[in-house]
Design a protein around this motif. Structure first.
Motif, PDB file in Angstrom:
ATOM      1  N   LEU A  32       0.922  -1.247  -0.112  1.00 50.92           N
ATOM      2  CA  LEU A  32       0.000  -0.107   0.184  1.00 50.92           C
ATOM      3  C   LEU A  32       0.831   1.387   0.031  1.00 50.92           C
ATOM      4  O   LEU A  32       0.728   2.166  -0.670  1.00 50.92           O
ATOM      5  N   ALA A  33       1.855   1.313   0.700  1.00 53.37           N
ATOM      6  CA  ALA A  33       2.712   2.386   0.836  1.00 53.37           C
ATOM      7  C   ALA A  33       3.280   2.716  -0.536  1.00 53.37           C
ATOM      8  O   ALA A  33       3.796   3.813  -1.019  1.00 53.37           O
ATOM      9  N   PHE A  34       3.830   1.673  -0.879  1.00 55.75           N
ATOM     10  CA  PHE A  34       4.636   1.854  -2.396  1.00 55.75           C
ATOM     11  C   PHE A  34       3.666   2.303  -3.371  1.00 55.75           C
ATOM     12  O   PHE A  34       3.999   3.273  -4.074  1.00 55.75           O
ATOM     13  N   ARG A  42       5.285   8.369  -9.764  1.00 49.44           N
ATOM     14  CA  ARG A  42       5.216   7.721 -11.063  1.00 49.44           C
ATOM     15  C   ARG A  42       6.841   7.269 -11.505  1.00 49.44           C
ATOM     16  O   ARG A  42       7.091   7.349 -12.614  1.00 49.44           O
ATOM     17  N   HIS A  43       7.583   7.082 -10.588  1.00 52.43           N
ATOM     18  CA  HIS A  43       8.933   6.428 -10.761  1.00 52.43           C
ATOM     19  C   HIS A  43       9.285   5.408  -9.704  1.00 52.43           C
ATOM     20  O   HIS A  43       9.316   5.717  -8.474  1.00 52.43           O
ATOM     21  N   ARG A  44       9.529   4.255  -9.997  1.00 50.47           N
ATOM     22  CA  ARG A  44       9.508   3.064  -9.240  1.00 50.47           C
ATOM     23  C   ARG A  44      10.703   3.242  -8.295  1.00 50.47           C
ATOM     24  O   ARG A  44      10.526   3.106  -7.205  1.00 50.47           O
ATOM     25  N   GLU A  45      11.869   3.765  -8.552  1.00 47.98           N
ATOM     26  CA  GLU A  45      12.714   3.652  -7.555  1.00 47.98           C
ATOM     27  C   GLU A  45      12.778   4.927  -6.495  1.00 47.98           C
ATOM     28  O   GLU A  45      12.915   4.563  -5.385  1.00 47.98           O
ATOM     29  N   ASP A  46      11.945   6.035  -7.070  1.00 47.25           N
ATOM     30  CA  ASP A  46      11.894   6.998  -6.179  1.00 47.25           C
ATOM     31  C   ASP A  46      10.733   6.529  -5.059  1.00 47.25           C
ATOM     32  O   ASP A  46      10.604   6.926  -3.797  1.00 47.25           O
ATOM     33  N   VAL A  50      10.829   6.190  -1.073  1.00 48.63           N
ATOM     34  CA  VAL A  50       9.901   6.794  -0.146  1.00 48.63           C
ATOM     35  C   VAL A  50       9.187   5.993   0.647  1.00 48.63           C
ATOM     36  O   VAL A  50       8.887   6.482   1.955  1.00 48.63           O
ATOM     37  N   ALA A  51       8.639   4.839  -0.082  1.00 52.08           N
ATOM     38  CA  ALA A  51       7.811   3.906   1.168  1.00 52.08           C
ATOM     39  C   ALA A  51       9.163   3.356   2.252  1.00 52.08           C
ATOM     40  O   ALA A  51       8.614   3.327   3.221  1.00 52.08           O
ATOM     41  N   GLN A  52      10.179   3.058   1.818  1.00 56.09           N
ATOM     42  CA  GLN A  52      10.949   3.052   2.916  1.00 56.09           C
ATOM     43  C   GLN A  52      11.221   4.021   4.024  1.00 56.09           C
ATOM     44  O   GLN A  52      11.124   3.463   4.950  1.00 56.09           O
TER      45      GLN A  52
END
Length: 189
Positions: A32-34, A42-46, A50-52
């Protein structure tokens, strides 16, 4: 001396219990956070970053959370705010670096690539329109319209009445329709 040892043992037990509870709630909320971060950035790595960061902040603050049953809503709001902060910082950095593209880049592009570029451009217009919504409308659109949560789930995540979620979703869709009306009549796009 024994009182002090007993108090320390009780604190260690409480800390372990809190850790186990946090881990259990984290497992049920990790994707959910991801997804919330990704919907903003809209950028996977970012989004992963942020989720981490949100998980780390949630871990540090978990002890102060009074109603642990609202962990998911708390995590969503925290992640949403952190993702918005990241996007704003990225936008400020982009302006400073002046990463404007060169005009005429798309003049000599193959037709298949041209179609993908036009599709990406339409998606970019949609996201700019979503970004133009107020935060309270934007979060409802992202959770309900993009992430496909039903009204009841969105209401629970945001701790709002279902009627409020429906009203905000209606307002957001109307504003998006108005903002993107030119795309329906523009044949060059």
């Amino acid at each position: 001396m024994h009182e002090r040892a007993d108090r320390l043992a009780a604190l260690v037990t409480i800390d372990r219990d809190l850790e186990r509870e946090f881990e259990a709630r984290l497992v049920e909320s990790s994707t959910l956070a991801f997804r919330v971060a990704f919907s903003v950035l809209r950028h996977r790595e970012d989004a992963e970053e942020v989720a981490q960061e949100a998980f780390a902040k949630a871990y540090r603050s978990f002890r102060q959370l009074r109603d642990r049953e609202r962990f998911r809503a708390w995590l969503v709001r925290m992640t949403w705010r952190m993702a918005l902060d990241r996007r704003r910082a990225d936008q400020r950095r982009a302006v400073r670096e002046d990463r404007a593209g060169l005009p005429g880049e798309r003049d000599h592009v193959e037709p298949d690539v041209q179609g993908r570029l036009e599709s990406a451009e339409r998606a970019a217009h949609l996201w700019r329109a979503i970004d133009g919504l107020s935060e309270k409308l934007r979060v409802v659109v992202v959770l309900a319209g993009i992430q496909q949560h039903d009204i009841r789930e969105v209401a629970a995540l945001l701790e709002l009445p279902e009627g409020t979620v429906k009203s905000r979703l209606f307002d957001a869709r109307r504003q998006l329709k108005d903002a993107l009306a030119w795309m329906a009549t523009d044949t060059t796009r």
